[in-house]
Scaffold this motif. Structure first.
Motif, PDB file in Angstrom:
ATOM      1  N   ALA A 152       0.854  -1.189   0.000  1.00 58.63           N
ATOM      2  CA  ALA A 152       0.000   0.000   0.000  1.00 58.63           C
ATOM      3  C   ALA A 152       0.887   1.235   0.000  1.00 58.63           C
ATOM      4  O   ALA A 152       1.978   1.237   0.576  1.00 58.63           O
ATOM      5  CB  ALA A 152      -0.921   0.003   1.210  1.00 58.63           C
ATOM      6  N   GLN A 153       0.414   2.285  -0.637  1.00 60.27           N
ATOM      7  CA  GLN A 153       1.094   3.577  -0.615  1.00 60.27           C
ATOM      8  C   GLN A 153       0.205   4.576   0.115  1.00 60.27           C
ATOM      9  O   GLN A 153      -1.016   4.595  -0.097  1.00 60.27           O
ATOM     10  CB  GLN A 153       1.376   4.072  -2.035  1.00 60.27           C
ATOM     11  N   VAL A 154       0.829   5.398   0.963  1.00 59.38           N
ATOM     12  CA  VAL A 154       0.089   6.402   1.723  1.00 59.38           C
ATOM     13  C   VAL A 154       0.657   7.778   1.376  1.00 59.38           C
ATOM     14  O   VAL A 154       1.868   8.005   1.488  1.00 59.38           O
ATOM     15  CB  VAL A 154       0.180   6.145   3.238  1.00 59.38           C
ATOM     16  N   ARG A 155      -0.230   8.671   0.949  1.00 61.51           N
ATOM     17  CA  ARG A 155       0.175  10.007   0.527  1.00 61.51           C
ATOM     18  C   ARG A 155      -0.681  11.065   1.222  1.00 61.51           C
ATOM     19  O   ARG A 155      -1.786  10.778   1.684  1.00 61.51           O
ATOM     20  CB  ARG A 155       0.076  10.149  -0.995  1.00 61.51           C
ATOM     21  N   ASP A 156      -0.124  12.293   1.282  1.00 57.31           N
ATOM     22  CA  ASP A 156      -0.876  13.370   1.920  1.00 57.31           C
ATOM     23  C   ASP A 156      -1.761  14.080   0.903  1.00 57.31           C
ATOM     24  O   ASP A 156      -1.862  13.674  -0.263  1.00 57.31           O
ATOM     25  CB  ASP A 156       0.063  14.342   2.647  1.00 57.31           C
ATOM     26  N   ASN A 197      -1.343  16.627  -0.689  1.00 58.76           N
ATOM     27  CA  ASN A 197      -0.605  17.192  -1.824  1.00 58.76           C
ATOM     28  C   ASN A 197       0.045  16.119  -2.690  1.00 58.76           C
ATOM     29  O   ASN A 197       0.788  16.425  -3.617  1.00 58.76           O
ATOM     30  CB  ASN A 197       0.460  18.168  -1.315  1.00 58.76           C
ATOM     31  N   GLY A 198      -0.203  14.863  -2.365  1.00 59.27           N
ATOM     32  CA  GLY A 198       0.367  13.771  -3.138  1.00 59.27           C
ATOM     33  C   GLY A 198       1.749  13.349  -2.710  1.00 59.27           C
ATOM     34  O   GLY A 198       2.359  12.478  -3.352  1.00 59.27           O
ATOM     35  N   ALA A 199       2.274  13.929  -1.624  1.00 63.61           N
ATOM     36  CA  ALA A 199       3.616  13.573  -1.146  1.00 63.61           C
ATOM     37  C   ALA A 199       3.547  12.300  -0.299  1.00 63.61           C
ATOM     38  O   ALA A 199       2.580  12.093   0.449  1.00 63.61           O
ATOM     39  CB  ALA A 199       4.209  14.715  -0.323  1.00 63.61           C
ATOM     40  N   PRO A 200       4.567  11.433  -0.394  1.00 68.15           N
ATOM     41  CA  PRO A 200       4.567  10.209   0.417  1.00 68.15           C
ATOM     42  C   PRO A 200       4.662  10.523   1.902  1.00 68.15           C
ATOM     43  O   PRO A 200       5.320  11.485   2.308  1.00 68.15           O
ATOM     44  CB  PRO A 200       5.800   9.452  -0.083  1.00 68.15           C
ATOM     45  N   ILE A 201       4.002   9.716   2.708  1.00 64.28           N
ATOM     46  CA  ILE A 201       3.998   9.893   4.162  1.00 64.28           C
ATOM     47  C   ILE A 201       4.825   8.789   4.799  1.00 64.28           C
ATOM     48  O   ILE A 201       4.548   7.603   4.612  1.00 64.28           O
ATOM     49  CB  ILE A 201       2.572   9.850   4.730  1.00 64.28           C
ATOM     50  N   PRO A 234       0.243  -1.282  -5.943  1.00 63.06           N
ATOM     51  CA  PRO A 234      -0.156  -1.002  -4.565  1.00 63.06           C
ATOM     52  C   PRO A 234      -1.508  -0.297  -4.487  1.00 63.06           C
ATOM     53  O   PRO A 234      -1.894   0.417  -5.400  1.00 63.06           O
ATOM     54  CB  PRO A 234       0.960  -0.083  -4.066  1.00 63.06           C
ATOM     55  N   VAL A 235      -2.209  -0.531  -3.377  1.00 63.22           N
ATOM     56  CA  VAL A 235      -3.424   0.208  -3.067  1.00 63.22           C
ATOM     57  C   VAL A 235      -2.993   1.556  -2.484  1.00 63.22           C
ATOM     58  O   VAL A 235      -2.086   1.617  -1.654  1.00 63.22           O
ATOM     59  CB  VAL A 235      -4.288  -0.570  -2.066  1.00 63.22           C
ATOM     60  N   THR A 236      -3.631   2.638  -2.901  1.00 59.46           N
ATOM     61  CA  THR A 236      -3.207   3.972  -2.490  1.00 59.46           C
ATOM     62  C   THR A 236      -4.213   4.588  -1.521  1.00 59.46           C
ATOM     63  O   THR A 236      -5.419   4.535  -1.745  1.00 59.46           O
ATOM     64  CB  THR A 236      -3.043   4.893  -3.717  1.00 59.46           C
ATOM     65  N   PHE A 237      -3.679   5.173  -0.451  1.00 64.52           N
ATOM     66  CA  PHE A 237      -4.481   5.895   0.537  1.00 64.52           C
ATOM     67  C   PHE A 237      -4.055   7.362   0.554  1.00 64.52           C
ATOM     68  O   PHE A 237      -2.876   7.681   0.356  1.00 64.52           O
ATOM     69  CB  PHE A 237      -4.276   5.312   1.938  1.00 64.52           C
TER      70      PHE A 237
END
Length: 204
Positions: free
Chosen positions: A31-35, A37-41, A194-197
């Motif tokens: 999984a990918q987690v972004r804020d 603004n699209g930036a990785p967390i 990956p699933v994106t959050f």
């Protein structure tokens, strides 16, 4: 009574075993987690809860949050409900570790070296501090599943041992304004990855 020849019996057994294994095959889930603004967390937590409620009958893995250079390390920890957490003090000064969070209020009076482990038997977010050094802070997320992981610098979390099935997958980060907020998706493994959050974070 009719019986299969030896070679056919072996073939039928192998086929049945393949079907049984494929139904519970363990997969790596990303999984990918972004804020906003699209930036990785970094240090987001991703965890998967089986929709059918079935969990492996294993003892929750223990964890450790150490104190060094007047800091808690790591900043973010995740454990399964029922896990014990140690808080060793590697500084040459005393610390007084506590949490006033609802899931588990506790205090470890001023000490150095090893600590008494604390068992966390309720789910939720624990904000942990030091009564002597106000700048020390850590976050402990207690979840009701053994399937969890933290994101790295690239915002990616990998759950390495996720059996096939249907899951509620949730993402959390300590920088959300509401510490109890989660981003949630329902997935069926194997899933397109990956699933994106996306999480809404407060500014630093």
């Amino acid at each position: 009574m009719f019986t299969f020849p030896q070679g056919q019996r072996v073939a039928h057994f192998a086929a049945a075993l393949t079907v049984a294994l494929s139904s519970t095959h363990v997969l790596a889930f990303k999984a990918q987690v972004r804020d906003q603004n699209g930036a990785p967390i970094e240090d987001a937590v991703v965890y998967a809860v089986p929709i059918d409620g079935r969990l492996p009958h294993t003892r929750p893995a223990p964890a450790m949050i150490m104190q060094k250079n007047k800091m808690f390390m790591p900043l973010v920890t995740v454990v399964q409900k029922g896990a014990s957490v140690d808080f060793p003090n590697h500084d040459d000064i005393g610390h007084d570790v506590y949490s006033f969070s609802d899931p588990q209020r506790f205090e470890l009076k001023i000490y150095r070296g090893a600590s008494h482990p604390v068992v966390f038997d309720k789910t939720g977010v624990e904000v942990i501090g030091c009564n002597i050094h106000d700048t020390m802070i850590a976050y402990l997320l207690v979840v009701d599943t053994p399937y969890f992981a933290k994101t790295g610098h690239d915002g990616t979390a990998t759950l390495p041992d996720l059996p096939r099935g249907s899951y509620r997958v949730l993402a959390w980060n300590y920088r959300q304004h509401d510490l109890d907020a989660r981003s949630e998706q329902t997935i069926q493994t194997p899933a397109a990855m990956p699933v994106t959050f996306s999480l809404q974070l407060d500014p630093r």
